[in-house]
Design an enzyme around this catalytic site. Structure first.
Site, PDB file in Angstrom:
ATOM      1  N   GLY A 186      11.362  22.247   4.167  1.00 57.20           N
ATOM      2  CA  GLY A 186      11.108  20.813   4.165  1.00 57.20           C
ATOM      3  C   GLY A 186      12.352  20.018   3.837  1.00 57.20           C
ATOM      4  O   GLY A 186      12.970  20.226   2.801  1.00 57.20           O
ATOM      5  N   HIS A 483      33.983  -8.872  -9.639  1.00 53.93           N
ATOM      6  CA  HIS A 483      34.965  -8.008  -8.974  1.00 53.93           C
ATOM      7  C   HIS A 483      35.714  -7.184 -10.032  1.00 53.93           C
ATOM      8  O   HIS A 483      36.083  -7.699 -11.085  1.00 53.93           O
ATOM      9  CB  HIS A 483      35.978  -8.855  -8.202  1.00 53.93           C
ATOM     10  CG  HIS A 483      37.075  -8.043  -7.578  1.00 53.93           C
ATOM     11  ND1 HIS A 483      36.882  -7.303  -6.427  1.00 53.93           N
ATOM     12  CD2 HIS A 483      38.374  -7.836  -7.958  1.00 53.93           C
ATOM     13  CE1 HIS A 483      38.013  -6.688  -6.126  1.00 53.93           C
ATOM     14  NE2 HIS A 483      38.935  -6.988  -7.042  1.00 53.93           N
TER      15      HIS A 483
END
Length: 507
Positions: A186, A483
Site C-alpha cells: 500500500g 523574512h
C-alpha cells in the site's frame, strides 16, 4: 468488586475517547451537560496512542538522524547511531504525556470516565461491558449519544496481523529492533510515511501498490516529489501489483508473493475491505508503472511485511441496529451537517462517520455534536478542511484544486512559487516542491491551495484561514511576511497569481 447489573443515567453518552470523542465530551462538559465517556482501550484513541502522534515522533527522530548523517555539503560530518529501544521509550513518553493530559482535561471539565465496551440495548440505553475477571457490566441510560469509535486497519486475505512477520501500522510503530528488509503493501499516506521512517533507519524497503502511483487522491505534481525523494532514500516500488500471500523462506525471513493487480481485482472484486475495494476506487497519478512485471508473478524477500491498504470503520461492535442507527454498505454511520444520524438524538463523529479520516475533522465534528446537543447554532462546514501527509517532502492541501474549481463553474486564477527560489528553504537544504494558490479570477477569493515541500503541514493553515474568512489574493499578498521564512512562499504564490511576484517569473 463486581460491578453487576447496575444502571446509571447521563445527558450525553460518548462512546470512544479518540480525538473526536474526547473533544465532544469536553465541549459538552463545558456546556454544563452531564457527560459519560466510555473507552475500551486507551484515552486518546488510535491517533494519540498508535497513529498520528507516535508516527510523527518517529518521523521527526529518524529525519533528524538521517539529516545529521547526510550533511557533508554543510560541512557537517557525522554517523549517528539510533538506539531503537531508547527511541521507543522517548516516543512512548510523548504518548503518555498526551494521553494523561486527555484524562485530566476530561475530569477537569466534569466528564465521568468509564472503561469498557459499549453496545446499544435500545435507542436510549447502552450496555457497558468491563474487562477483567469479575468486572461484569452495567447499563447507561442517555438522553443523547455520540458514537466516536474510530477505525481499524484493513486486513487483507492471507495476511493476518496475528502472524509474527505481518505488521499493521500500530505494530510497526512499536518495533524494538530495525528490520533489515521490509515489504510495504500500500502506497497511501500511512504506507509512504512509514516506508520513509524505516528507509532512514537503514531498512531495505520495497513498496507494492495495486495502482500505478503513490498517494491516491493527490495530484501527480504533488506526489511526484515524494516518490522522487523516496527513491533517493533507496525505496523500491512495484506498481500495478497486489500481495497475495507470504511464506517463510527457511532462512529466518519471508517471501511475499504478488501478482498483477488486474488478476487480483478480477478474482477478488467482491471482497469487503480487501485491497481491490479499498484502493481501486481512486485513480493512480504516477506515470511510471512496472511494465516489466505487470503480467508475471513476483516474489519479494523481506524480514517483515507491513500492510497499509486503508482503514475500516469500527461500527460492527456497537449493535447499532438495536438503536435503529443505519450504516452504509461499508459500515460508515451516515450523518447530516449537524453530525446527527438517522436517529435524531444519536450522533456520529470521526472516522466512523466517514471519509476523510482526519483527526482534526473528527475533533471538529465532536465539537459541533456537543454544541448541537446543547442547543447551540452549530453546523459542519468542510470547505476549509485541510489535509496533510507527513512524507518527505510534506504535502498540505485545502479547498479546491484548479480542476475542481473549473468543475464548479469558477474561472480560476492560479499562482505558484517554487521552494528552490526561497532563501529560507535553501538554508534548510530542503528545496523540493512549491506553494500553489487557486482563486476565483473575478472576485479574487481564495478557493484552495496545494503545497508540497518543507513544513507544508504548517504552511497550509494560513491558506485554510484565508478560505474560512473569505480572504482574497490581494489580502494574502498584502500581508507582510517575516523574512527569511518559508511562509514568504505563500505570499509570493499569491503575488504570482496577481502577476507581480518578485522572486519568481510571473505566469
Amino acid at each position: 468488586m463486581v460491578v453487576g447489573d447496575i444502571a446509571t443515567g447521563t445527558d450525553v453518552l460518548v462512546i470512544g475517547a479518540g480525538p473526536a470523542g474526547y473533544v465532544a465530551a469536553i465541549r459538552a462538559g463545558q456546556l454544563d451537560l452531564d457527560v459519560t465517556l466510555v473507552e475500551r482501550d486507551a484515552y486518546g484513541g488510535t491517533c494519540l496512542n498508535h497513529g498520528c502522534i507516535p508516527s510523527k515522533a518517529l518521523i521527526t527522530a529518524t529525519g533528524l538522524a538521517y539529516d545529521a548523517g547526510h550533511a557533508e555539503e554543510m560541512g557537517i560530518h557525522a554517523d549517528p547511531a539510533v538506539d531503537m529501544s531508547q527511541l521507543m521509550t522517548w516516543k512512548d513518553g510523548v504518548v503518555d504525556q498526551l494521553t494523561s493530559g486527555v484524562e485530566k482535561l476530561c475530569k477537569a471539565n466534569g466528564v465521568s470516565l468509564m472503561e469498557g465496551t459499549a453496545r446499544f440495548a435500545d435507542e436510549r440505553t447502552a450496555r457497558i461491558s468491563h474487562s477483567g475477571d469479575g468486572q461484569g457490566s452495567e447499563s447507561v441510560e442517555f438522553e443523547h449519544a455520540i458514537v466516536a469509535t474510530g477505525s481499524s486497519p484493513i486486513e487483507i486475505p492471507n495476511f493476518s496481523y496475528g502472524d509474527e512477520p505481518v505488521l499493521d501500522s500500530r505494530q510497526a510503530l512499536s518495533l524494538e529492533s530495525v528490520p533489515d528488509s521490509l515489504v510495504v503493501v500500500g502506497a497511501g499516506y500511512i504506507g509512504m510515511e512509514l516506508a520513509g521512517v524505516f528507509a532512514k533507519l537503514g531498512t531495505d524497503v520495497t513498496v507494492v501498490e495495486m495502482l500505478d502511483g503513490i498517494l491516491p487522491g493527490y495530484d501527480d505534481d504533488l506526489a511526484r516529489p515524494v516518490k522522487k525523494r523516496a527513491e533517493e532514500l533507496g525505496i523500491e516500488f512495484h506498481f500495478g501489483r497486489t500481495a497475495t500471500e507470504w511464506y517463510e523462506d527457511g532462512g529466518g525471513g519471508i517471501r511475499v508473493e504478488t501478482e498483477s493487480a488486474g488478476q487480483a481485482v478480477e478474482a477478488d472484486a467482491t471482497t469487503d475491505g480487501g485491497q481491490a475495494e479499498s484502493e481501486a476506487e481512486d485513480e493512480g497519478k504516477d506515470e511510471t508503472t512496472d511494465a516489466e512485471d505487470a503480467d508475471d508473478a513476483l516474489e519479494l524477500a523481506a524480514e517483515k511485511v507491513l500492510v497499509a491498504v486503508g482503514r475500516t470503520p469500527v461500527s460492527d461492535t456497537l449493535d447499532l441496529e438495536e438503536a435503529g442507527v443505519e450504516t452504509d454498505e461499508r459500515g460508515f454511520v451516515q450523518t447530516d451537517d449537524r453530525a446527527r444520524t438517522n436517529v435524531d438524538h444519536i450522533f456520529a463523529v470521526g472516522d466512523v462517520a466517514g471519509e476523510p479520516m482526519l483527526a482534526h475533522k473528527g475533533s471538529k465534528e465532536g465539537q459541533v455534536a456537543a454544541e448541537v446537543i446543547a442547543g447551540e447554532p452549530a453546523a459542519l462546514d468542510y470547505q476549509a478542511m485541510p489535509a496533510a501527509v507527513f512524507t518527505e517532502p510534506e504535502i498540505g492541501t485545502v479547498g479546491l484544486t484548479e480542476s475542481e474549481a473549473e468543475q464548479q463553474g469558477f474561472e480560476p486564477s492560479v499562482g505558484q512559487f517554487p521552494f528552490r527560489a526561497s532563501g529560507r528553504a535553501l538554508t534548510t537544504g530542503h528545496t523540493d516542491g512549491f506553494v500553489r494558490i487557486v482563486a476565483d479570477d473575478e472576485t479574487g477569493f481564495v478557493l484552495g491551495a496545494q503545497i508540497v515541500g518543507p513544513d507544508a503541514s504548517e504552511l497550509i493553515a494560513e491558506l485554510a484561514l484565508a478560505i474560512e474568512i473569505g480572504a482574497t489574493l490581494e489580502d494574502v499578498a498584502a500581508t507582510v511576511h517575516t523574512h527569511p521564512t518559508l511562509s514568504e512562499s505563500v505570499m509570493e504564490a499569491a503575488e504570482n497569481a496577481l502577476g507581480h511576484a518578485i522572486h519568481t517569473l510571473n505566469r
